[in-house]
Design a protein around this motif. Structure first.
Motif, mmCIF file in Angstrom:
data_model
loop_
_atom_site.group_PDB
_atom_site.id
_atom_site.type_symbol
_atom_site.label_atom_id
_atom_site.label_comp_id
_atom_site.label_asym_id
_atom_site.label_seq_id
_atom_site.Cartn_x
_atom_site.Cartn_y
_atom_site.Cartn_z
ATOM 1 N N GLU A 220 0.837 -1.202 0.000
ATOM 2 C CA GLU A 220 0.000 0.000 0.000
ATOM 3 C C GLU A 220 0.870 1.250 0.000
ATOM 4 O O GLU A 220 2.017 1.225 0.439
ATOM 5 C CB GLU A 220 -0.890 0.049 1.248
ATOM 6 C CG GLU A 220 -1.907 -1.057 1.370
ATOM 7 C CD GLU A 220 -2.687 -0.958 2.675
ATOM 8 O OE1 GLU A 220 -3.925 -0.995 2.617
ATOM 9 O OE2 GLU A 220 -2.051 -0.835 3.743
ATOM 10 N N LEU A 221 0.282 2.328 -0.481
ATOM 11 C CA LEU A 221 0.842 3.654 -0.232
ATOM 12 C C LEU A 221 0.069 4.240 0.938
ATOM 13 O O LEU A 221 -1.159 4.373 0.877
ATOM 14 C CB LEU A 221 0.711 4.560 -1.456
ATOM 15 C CG LEU A 221 1.049 6.041 -1.212
ATOM 16 C CD1 LEU A 221 2.511 6.218 -0.810
ATOM 17 C CD2 LEU A 221 0.716 6.885 -2.436
ATOM 18 N N VAL A 222 0.769 4.569 2.010
ATOM 19 C CA VAL A 222 0.140 5.149 3.195
ATOM 20 C C VAL A 222 0.505 6.622 3.243
ATOM 21 O O VAL A 222 1.690 6.973 3.338
ATOM 22 C CB VAL A 222 0.612 4.436 4.476
ATOM 23 C CG1 VAL A 222 -0.066 5.051 5.702
ATOM 24 C CG2 VAL A 222 0.319 2.945 4.395
ATOM 25 N N THR A 223 -0.485 7.484 3.165
ATOM 26 C CA THR A 223 -0.237 8.925 3.260
ATOM 27 C C THR A 223 -0.750 9.430 4.609
ATOM 28 O O THR A 223 -1.797 8.994 5.092
ATOM 29 C CB THR A 223 -0.905 9.714 2.127
ATOM 30 O OG1 THR A 223 -2.342 9.654 2.272
ATOM 31 C CG2 THR A 223 -0.505 9.152 0.768
ATOM 32 N N LYS A 246 6.811 6.401 14.940
ATOM 33 C CA LYS A 246 6.472 5.018 15.284
ATOM 34 C C LYS A 246 5.511 4.435 14.248
ATOM 35 O O LYS A 246 5.694 3.307 13.771
ATOM 36 C CB LYS A 246 5.847 4.964 16.681
ATOM 37 C CG LYS A 246 5.467 3.568 17.164
ATOM 38 C CD LYS A 246 4.961 3.625 18.602
ATOM 39 C CE LYS A 246 4.619 2.222 19.120
ATOM 40 N NZ LYS A 246 3.430 1.652 18.444
ATOM 41 N N LEU A 247 4.499 5.213 13.874
ATOM 42 C CA LEU A 247 3.538 4.750 12.881
ATOM 43 C C LEU A 247 4.207 4.549 11.519
ATOM 44 O O LEU A 247 3.993 3.525 10.850
ATOM 45 C CB LEU A 247 2.390 5.760 12.753
ATOM 46 C CG LEU A 247 1.376 5.502 11.627
ATOM 47 C CD1 LEU A 247 0.678 4.167 11.834
ATOM 48 C CD2 LEU A 247 0.361 6.638 11.546
ATOM 49 N N VAL A 248 5.036 5.508 11.110
ATOM 50 C CA VAL A 248 5.721 5.399 9.819
ATOM 51 C C VAL A 248 6.598 4.155 9.780
ATOM 52 O O VAL A 248 6.572 3.385 8.808
ATOM 53 C CB VAL A 248 6.557 6.661 9.533
ATOM 54 C CG1 VAL A 248 7.404 6.462 8.273
ATOM 55 C CG2 VAL A 248 5.654 7.877 9.364
ATOM 56 N N ASN A 249 7.358 3.921 10.846
ATOM 57 C CA ASN A 249 8.248 2.764 10.884
ATOM 58 C C ASN A 249 7.481 1.446 10.875
ATOM 59 O O ASN A 249 7.939 0.448 10.296
ATOM 60 C CB ASN A 249 9.164 2.837 12.102
ATOM 61 C CG ASN A 249 10.300 3.827 11.912
ATOM 62 O OD1 ASN A 249 10.763 4.045 10.798
ATOM 63 N ND2 ASN A 249 10.750 4.441 12.991
ATOM 64 N N GLU A 250 6.328 1.414 11.511
ATOM 65 C CA GLU A 250 5.495 0.202 11.495
ATOM 66 C C GLU A 250 5.032 -0.118 10.070
ATOM 67 O O GLU A 250 5.016 -1.282 9.657
ATOM 68 C CB GLU A 250 4.285 0.386 12.410
ATOM 69 C CG GLU A 250 4.616 0.344 13.890
ATOM 70 C CD GLU A 250 3.446 0.715 14.774
ATOM 71 O OE1 GLU A 250 3.588 0.582 16.010
ATOM 72 O OE2 GLU A 250 2.389 1.141 14.241
ATOM 73 N N GLY A 255 6.587 -3.230 4.552
ATOM 74 C CA GLY A 255 6.950 -3.101 3.143
ATOM 75 C C GLY A 255 6.151 -2.049 2.403
ATOM 76 O O GLY A 255 6.287 -1.897 1.184
ATOM 77 N N ASN A 256 5.332 -1.292 3.121
ATOM 78 C CA ASN A 256 4.508 -0.262 2.488
ATOM 79 C C ASN A 256 5.331 0.982 2.148
ATOM 80 O O ASN A 256 6.381 1.240 2.725
ATOM 81 C CB ASN A 256 3.341 0.135 3.402
ATOM 82 C CG ASN A 256 2.295 -0.963 3.510
ATOM 83 O OD1 ASN A 256 2.103 -1.742 2.565
ATOM 84 N ND2 ASN A 256 1.609 -1.039 4.638
ATOM 85 N N ASN A 334 12.172 5.161 2.542
ATOM 86 C CA ASN A 334 13.327 5.003 1.661
ATOM 87 C C ASN A 334 13.052 4.148 0.424
ATOM 88 O O ASN A 334 13.926 4.023 -0.435
ATOM 89 C CB ASN A 334 14.504 4.419 2.450
ATOM 90 C CG ASN A 334 15.090 5.426 3.421
ATOM 91 O OD1 ASN A 334 15.198 6.608 3.117
ATOM 92 N ND2 ASN A 334 15.443 4.972 4.612
ATOM 93 N N ASN A 335 11.874 3.542 0.351
ATOM 94 C CA ASN A 335 11.522 2.807 -0.864
ATOM 95 C C ASN A 335 10.863 3.717 -1.904
ATOM 96 O O ASN A 335 10.334 3.248 -2.914
ATOM 97 C CB ASN A 335 10.629 1.598 -0.561
ATOM 98 C CG ASN A 335 9.419 1.960 0.289
ATOM 99 O OD1 ASN A 335 9.174 3.134 0.579
ATOM 100 N ND2 ASN A 335 8.678 0.950 0.703
ATOM 101 N N LEU A 336 10.900 5.022 -1.632
ATOM 102 C CA LEU A 336 10.462 6.037 -2.589
ATOM 103 C C LEU A 336 11.643 6.941 -2.917
ATOM 104 O O LEU A 336 12.395 7.332 -2.019
ATOM 105 C CB LEU A 336 9.313 6.872 -2.018
ATOM 106 C CG LEU A 336 7.960 6.169 -1.874
ATOM 107 C CD1 LEU A 336 7.040 6.973 -0.955
ATOM 108 C CD2 LEU A 336 7.303 5.972 -3.234
ATOM 109 N N GLN A 337 11.800 7.253 -4.175
ATOM 110 C CA GLN A 337 12.872 8.156 -4.598
ATOM 111 C C GLN A 337 12.315 9.565 -4.742
ATOM 112 O O GLN A 337 11.366 9.782 -5.504
ATOM 113 C CB GLN A 337 13.468 7.686 -5.931
ATOM 114 C CG GLN A 337 14.543 8.614 -6.477
ATOM 115 C CD GLN A 337 15.006 8.203 -7.868
ATOM 116 O OE1 GLN A 337 14.831 7.059 -8.267
ATOM 117 N NE2 GLN A 337 15.578 9.145 -8.610
#
Length: 364
Positions: A220-223, A246-250, A255-256, A334-337
């Motif tokens: 998913e993309l989580v915004t 914490k939420l972002v790292n979760e 893999g999102n 980091n999986n986004l450039q």
């Protein structure tokens, strides 16, 4: 037999009775008002689901993605405005004509930008300070008629009696518009640094989280739309930053892809020496260490300031005499450039913030 004549009460007894009645009336009034504010206090749950009803196409990871974040200052904080919380004088900074004018010019800018996802902060649904204009409805209609709109309150009071003239009713919050499909959305409550009774009249800061399906991936993309604390001692911003990270790292661990953006009310790294600092004016502090040490990408444009002081109007003022800040931007997994990030320098004509635009590409 003659009846005894009723003796008049001494003057001090009569005065005491009148004083007691007045005091009782005051206590009754104060109790009634206090009960009203207690019973009508906005008390959101820690996590609340937000209905998503609109249909839109799914995002493909082969396509680039553009985002834009803008604190619109409820349409009232243009270059003619100051604000009492920043050392200015105004409570209701603009008349209705100016609010409408600010909104139309902001919408014109946004229509030209054509960003895929837009984060807005300080956008009103029904507030005295913005003359009852439903700004969320107007922005959705003009910018995402075929997209998805999600809204989360962070400032909701029936009546705010402070200062004078009073702020009055406020129904305001975060708005996210997306041209792509959203599977689900949630309002996630952030730590509140204020105690009762101050808490009743203050913002209940929150994160607006959208989960977006990807056409060619099971991820998913989580915004995350963000507006951190502004007028606390600093502990509130720090606690809110830690919860966000914490939420972002979760989500990253799943893999999102994750993008959090908005008004952090904290200076971004590398910007501390970009602008002059004036004593006696509001200072935002620096982005919390939990954010800087997270290993995530922390980005904003450095080509222009993102926010200006509201101590005084800036019409006809030398820009060198205005305090500016770099407090709006994005946190990106980091999986986004990151292809591009820039501040749209609009001169703070229609809001005390400039919008920040981000462009990213998916890494597979």
């Amino acid at each position: 037999m003659e009846s005894k004549m009723r003796q008049p009460r001494p003057w001090w007894v009569r005065c005491l009775r009148v004083f007691s009645l007045i005091l009782l009336s005051i206590l009754l009034l104060v109790t009634t008002v206090a009960l009203y504010f207690i019973l009508t206090e906005y008390k959101p749950k820690d996590v609340e689901d937000i209905a998503v009803t609109a249909q839109a196409p799914q995002l493909d990871t082969d396509d680039g993605l553009s985002l834009l974040s803008w604190n619109i200052g409820f349409g009232a904080l243009g270059d003619n405005a100051d604000f009492f919380m920043d050392g200015g004088k105004m409570v209701h900074p603009s008349d209705e004509v100016r609010v409408q004018e600010n909104m139309q010019k902001m919408l014109h800018t946004l229509q030209n930008e054509k960003a895929d996802i837009m984060f807005f902060q300080e956008i009103d649904r029904d507030a005295k300070r913005s003359y009852g204009i439903n700004q969320t409805e107007k922005f959705t209609k003009e910018l995402a008629p075929n997209g998805v709109s999600t809204f989360a309150n962070n400032f909701k009071v029936k009546y705010l009696p402070y200062p004078w003239p009073p702020i009055g009713r406020v129904d305001s919050g975060l708005l996210t518009l997306s041209q792509y499909a959203v599977d689900s959305a949630q309002r996630i409550q952030l730590p509140i640094p204020f105690k009762w009774p101050e808490r009743i009249f203050n913002l209940k800061r929150a994160l607006l989280v959208n989960r977006m399906p990807l056409a060619d991936s099971d991820k998913e993309l989580v915004t995350i739309n963000v507006h951190m604390e502004a007028y606390d001692s600093g502990e509130g911003k720090a606690a809110q930053s830690k919860q966000l990270i914490k939420l972002v790292n979760e989500e990253v661990a799943k893999g999102n892809y994750v993008i959090a953006g908005g008004d952090f009310n904290q200076r971004f790294p590398g910007s501390q020496h970009m602008h002059k600092t004036f004593s006696g004016q509001w200072q935002p502090g620096d982005l919390d260490e939990s954010v800087l040490n997270s290993g995530l990408q922390v980005v904003t444009g450095m080509n222009a300031p993102t926010c200006r002081s509201l101590k005084a109007p800036i019409v006809g003022v030398d820009p060198q005499d205005v305090q500016y800040y770099q407090i709006d931007g994005f946190i990106v997994s980091n999986n986004l450039q990151v292809s591009k990030v820039e501040v749209l320098d609009l001169g703070f004509v229609n809001s005390d913030h400039n919008p920040v635009r981000l462009e990213v590409k998916f890494q597979k």
